[in-house]
Design a protein around this motif. Structure first.
Motif, PDB file in Angstrom:
ATOM      1  N   LEU A  78       0.801  -1.244  -0.036  1.00  0.00           N
ATOM      2  CA  LEU A  78      -0.007  -0.085  -0.108  1.00  0.00           C
ATOM      3  C   LEU A  78       0.849   1.177   0.046  1.00  0.00           C
ATOM      4  N   TYR A 111       5.852  10.451  -9.242  1.00  0.00           N
ATOM      5  CA  TYR A 111       5.422   9.087  -9.328  1.00  0.00           C
ATOM      6  C   TYR A 111       6.419   8.039  -8.735  1.00  0.00           C
ATOM      7  N   SER A 120       3.210   3.721 -10.164  1.00  0.00           N
ATOM      8  CA  SER A 120       2.183   4.483  -9.650  1.00  0.00           C
ATOM      9  C   SER A 120       1.543   5.320 -10.728  1.00  0.00           C
ATOM     10  N   SER A 121       0.288   6.006 -10.166  1.00  0.00           N
ATOM     11  CA  SER A 121       0.110   7.109 -11.170  1.00  0.00           C
ATOM     12  C   SER A 121       0.605   8.240 -10.585  1.00  0.00           C
ATOM     13  N   TRP A 171      -0.681   8.998  -2.730  1.00  0.00           N
ATOM     14  CA  TRP A 171      -1.093   8.130  -3.925  1.00  0.00           C
ATOM     15  C   TRP A 171      -2.422   7.171  -3.484  1.00  0.00           C
ATOM     16  N   ASN A 172      -2.255   6.689  -2.035  1.00  0.00           N
ATOM     17  CA  ASN A 172      -3.364   5.585  -1.756  1.00  0.00           C
ATOM     18  C   ASN A 172      -3.591   4.597  -2.830  1.00  0.00           C
ATOM     19  N   GLU A 173      -2.445   3.843  -3.257  1.00  0.00           N
ATOM     20  CA  GLU A 173      -2.586   2.847  -4.221  1.00  0.00           C
ATOM     21  C   GLU A 173      -2.117   1.557  -3.647  1.00  0.00           C
ATOM     22  N   ASN A 174      -2.701   0.443  -4.106  1.00  0.00           N
ATOM     23  CA  ASN A 174      -2.195  -0.824  -3.821  1.00  0.00           C
ATOM     24  C   ASN A 174      -1.541  -1.649  -4.819  1.00  0.00           C
ATOM     25  N   PHE A 175      -0.363  -2.201  -4.691  1.00  0.00           N
ATOM     26  CA  PHE A 175       0.204  -3.223  -5.712  1.00  0.00           C
ATOM     27  C   PHE A 175       0.349  -4.336  -5.320  1.00  0.00           C
TER      28      PHE A 175
END
Length: 143
Positions: free
Chosen positions: A9, A28, A40-41, A52-56
């Motif tokens: 995360l 990014y 990421s974005s 970002w709060n993005e999951n990978f």
């Protein structure tokens, strides 16, 4: 050998060195675990404190000892600028199963240049769960 799924995360960063002098940078992240790489974005105009709060998700074994997160600044017209990188050891997440969001140092060369906040979780995958029958390969027949 441990096999499983590593979930990352990517929350955000702060205190990054702004590489754009006229405006806020557009950071990014490139996440790399052994040969797997994800991006990421772009946090457009977020400057030195992007979120970002993005999951990978990565498929890993315990031979993957580190997760490297490289922070870049997206520049239109010129090459993207390298902001810094964080190397996160994975040994603890293999043992604990998950690590709550933690701040890791971002460095450029030997210099500290901010921090990145990342949460990690690891789901162990039992190799026998891959759908192969127990007698696959003739082990039961060999005495």
């Amino acid at each position: 050998m441990v096999h499983g799924t590593l979930e990352v995360l990517l929350i955000g960063a702060k205190g990054l060195e702004n590489t754009d002098y006229l405006c806020n940078m557009d950071p990014y992240a490139i996440l790399k675990c052994r040969s797997q790489e994800q991006r990421s974005s772009i946090a457009s105009g977020k400057g030195s404190s992007p979120e970002w709060n993005e999951n990978f998700v990565f498929t890993v074994s315990d031979q993957a000892t580190d997760l490297v997160i490289k922070l870049m600044d997206s520049d239109s017209g010129t090459a993207d600028d390298f902001v810094g990188e964080a190397t996160i050891p994975l040994e603890a997440v293999y043992t604990e199963g998950s690590i709550p969001p933690t701040a890791y140092n971002v460095v450029k060369g030997e210099h500290y240049c901010g921090e990145i906040k990342v949460g990690l979780s690891f789901t162990r995958e039992d190799v026998r769960e891959r759908g192969l029958p127990e007698d696959f390969g003739g082990w039961k027949q060999s005495h």
